[in-house]
Design a protein around this motif. Structure first.
Motif, short mmCIF file in Angstrom:
data_model
loop_
_atom_site.label_atom_id
_atom_site.label_comp_id
_atom_site.label_asym_id
_atom_site.label_seq_id
_atom_site.Cartn_x
_atom_site.Cartn_y
_atom_site.Cartn_z
N UNK A 1 10.81 -5.92 3.79
CA UNK A 1 10.18 -4.08 3.41
C UNK A 1 9.80 -3.49 4.54
N UNK A 2 9.85 -1.94 4.08
CA UNK A 2 9.49 -1.85 5.61
C UNK A 2 8.11 -1.12 4.51
N UNK A 3 6.84 -0.63 5.33
CA UNK A 3 6.14 -0.41 4.62
C UNK A 3 5.71 1.34 5.53
N UNK A 4 6.02 2.60 4.67
CA UNK A 4 5.83 3.82 5.36
C UNK A 4 5.22 3.93 5.00
N UNK A 5 3.64 4.52 5.94
CA UNK A 5 2.33 5.03 5.49
C UNK A 5 2.90 6.44 5.55
N UNK A 6 1.52 7.01 4.94
CA UNK A 6 1.69 8.40 4.49
C UNK A 6 1.16 9.73 6.31
N UNK A 7 -0.01 8.66 6.28
CA UNK A 7 -0.94 9.56 6.95
C UNK A 7 -1.78 9.05 8.29
N UNK A 8 -2.47 9.40 8.88
CA UNK A 8 -3.63 8.81 9.20
C UNK A 8 -4.18 10.18 10.04
N UNK A 9 -5.63 9.12 10.08
CA UNK A 9 -6.90 10.27 11.09
C UNK A 9 -5.81 10.91 11.80
#
Length: 284
Positions: free
Chosen positions: A87-95
């Motif tokens: 499972x790869x968590x493709x995080x959508x954004x970061x501050x």
């Protein structure tokens, strides 16, 4: 929920007055926790079907909206361990924050609003504490855009075979999805963005340790709307009465509207809108 325990499923003409489009499926639930259990079960089923040797890429938001899904995944792992090593968590954004010298950098994971910190505290950590070592989410499988070269994120995703599913949330005040503000074209890719004031005000609720609007960062690195709609499947999650406008603009929309970025879900090849009755404006 229906008497059988399944969510109410509304498709096509049954969506009136929300939508007259047979492509869309809206599932209504009584509570956010029920949304979480349904979505988690669906994702686990998809992960189990993934071909041997292939990664499963899951687009993940942070904040209040997806928490019931992540909690339900933890509960599911307690009942039966599932191999999440691919499972790869493709995080959508970061501050992005500004240093004292004016330079931009990603928020430190220790900061309460950091998306990377959220991923570790509320997704990876709780799941991996339950699973046997060879089933755990691997550290290298938690992806974030590179602030120095944001466009490489889309290339990395494409090289891995594309996103299998994207979990989406909509801003209640301006319809932002990830950090894409109103006015974002459908062809936008991963980039650094200026956070809209409506987005920042919504984030006061998502991260209650912010004391005032000035505490919320003004920049972020974010996947684009093209990144989102390129996923093989999308699940838009809406719960709470404050999401009624978001519900009407998506379940009741007829086409993508730049002024409500979350409507990008309407361009996805396959999507569901998972909402509670409060978001749908129903009392149950």
């Amino acid at each position: 929920m229906s008497r059988s325990g399944e969510p109410s499923v509304l498709t096509g003409a049954f969506l009136c007055p929300w939508k007259q489009d047979p492509r869309v499926t809206v599932r209504l639930f009584e509570t956010p926790d029920e949304i979480g259990r349904y979505a988690a079960s669906s994702l686990i089923g998809d992960i189990r079907k993934t071909q041997e040797g292939k990664a499963y890429l899951l687009g993940c938001p942070t904040g209040r909206t997806p928490r019931p899904i992540y909690a339900a995944l933890v509960d599911a792992m307690k009942r039966e361990a599932v191999d999440l090593s691919r499972l790869v968590l493709v995080m959508m954004d970061e501050y992005i924050v500004t240093d004292s010298d004016g330079a931009l950098r990603l928020a430190d994971p220790s900061q309460h609003f950091s998306c990377r910190g959220f991923a570790e505290r509320e997704i990876v950590g709780p799941i991996n504490r339950i699973l046997p070592e060879d089933f755990r989410i691997r550290p290298e499988n938690v992806w974030f855009p590179d602030i120095a070269a944001p466009a490489t994120y889309d290339k990395r995703i494409a090289k891995a075979g594309g996103l299998d599913c994207f979990i989406l949330a909509s801003g209640s005040s301006d319809g932002h999805v990830a950090f894409n503000p109103p006015g974002s074209p459908a062809e936008t890719e991963t980039r650094i963005v200026n956070l809209a004031e409506g987005t920042r005000r919504d984030n006061l609720k998502s991260f209650p340790q912010f004391e005032k609007l000035d505490d919320v960062p003004q920049h972020g690195v974010s996947v684009g709307l093209k990144t989102i709609r390129s996923a093989h499947r999308c699940m838009l999650i809406l719960w709470g009465p404050e999401k009624q406008d978001a519900f009407s603009r998506t379940a009741g929309g007829t086409a993508f509207d730049e002024n409500w970025p979350a409507s990008i879900v309407l361009l996805s090849p396959s999507y569901e809108i998972l909402a509670d009755r409060a978001a749908a404006g129903e009392r149950g």
